[in-house]
Design a protein around this motif. Structure first.
Motif, short mmCIF file in Angstrom:
data_model
loop_
_atom_site.label_atom_id
_atom_site.label_comp_id
_atom_site.label_asym_id
_atom_site.label_seq_id
_atom_site.Cartn_x
_atom_site.Cartn_y
_atom_site.Cartn_z
N UNK A 127 0.89 -1.87 -0.31
CA UNK A 127 0.04 -0.13 -0.13
C UNK A 127 1.21 0.79 0.24
N UNK A 128 1.96 0.95 1.26
CA UNK A 128 2.81 2.74 1.37
C UNK A 128 3.19 2.68 -1.11
N UNK A 129 4.01 1.15 -1.08
CA UNK A 129 5.45 1.42 -2.63
C UNK A 129 3.54 2.22 -3.98
N UNK A 130 1.97 1.44 -3.10
CA UNK A 130 1.56 2.03 -4.58
C UNK A 130 1.42 3.59 -4.28
N UNK A 131 1.26 4.32 -3.28
CA UNK A 131 1.28 5.72 -2.76
C UNK A 131 2.16 6.08 -3.69
N UNK A 132 3.24 6.20 -3.51
CA UNK A 132 4.32 6.28 -3.53
C UNK A 132 4.08 6.18 -5.58
N UNK A 133 4.28 5.24 -6.08
CA UNK A 133 4.10 5.21 -6.82
C UNK A 133 2.98 6.63 -7.36
N UNK A 134 2.05 6.36 -7.08
CA UNK A 134 0.88 7.34 -7.69
C UNK A 134 1.75 8.76 -7.60
N UNK A 135 2.05 9.50 -6.14
CA UNK A 135 2.93 10.41 -6.55
C UNK A 135 4.47 10.76 -7.51
#
Length: 141
Positions: free
Chosen positions: A102-110
């Motif tokens: 979930x953290x990596x997905x948020x970072x990817x979106x950013x």
């Protein structure tokens, strides 16, 4: 006097053993201890003594040493116990991995958002540069 101290020590070790078996130890190192790894030194330390308190050559220690060995043997023979511990461990790892994902997905979106913004800004600058070149070309004529 010595028999009183010995019996108090054995009582403390019995209580420590029970805490370990119940999964509620006092010593933080023993939290989530695998019972198949239980030893006399762990019980001694949990009881507040040094790791060498319980000894095989002391007759009064033999009963608790037998309980420790029996508990360890039972834990080693119990496939359901080790399987349930393995399942719990894997479920913990899965939950941790899901949080990381979930953290990596948020970072990817950013990062994707930033890349799109940069791409748009480069497009704007290229367009402005072309317009400046056209304007300069017209002025020279």
């Amino acid at each position: 006097m010595k028999s009183e101290n010995t019996s108090k020590g054995l009582v403390a070790c019995e209580e420590a053993l029970q805490r370990l078996l119940d999964g509620v130890p006092i010593v933080s190192q023993h939290v989530k201890l695998d019972i198949s790894k239980l030893t006399a030194s762990i019980v001694s330390f949990e009881a507040g003594f040094d790791r060498g308190y319980l000894k095989k050559n002391r007759k009064q220690h033999l009963p608790i040493l037998a309980k420790i060995n029996a508990s360890r043997s039972a834990a080693n023979k119990s496939p359901s116990s080790s399987n349930s511990k393995l399942i719990d461990s894997l479920e913990d790892k899965l939950a941790h991995a899901e949080k990381d994902l979930a953290i990596v997905r948020v970072q990817l979106d950013q990062v994707l958002t930033q890349n799109l913004q940069l791409w748009e800004r480069v497009r704007e600058l290229e367009l402005a540069e072309r317009q400046n070149k056209d304007l300069r070309g017209r002025l020279k004529k």
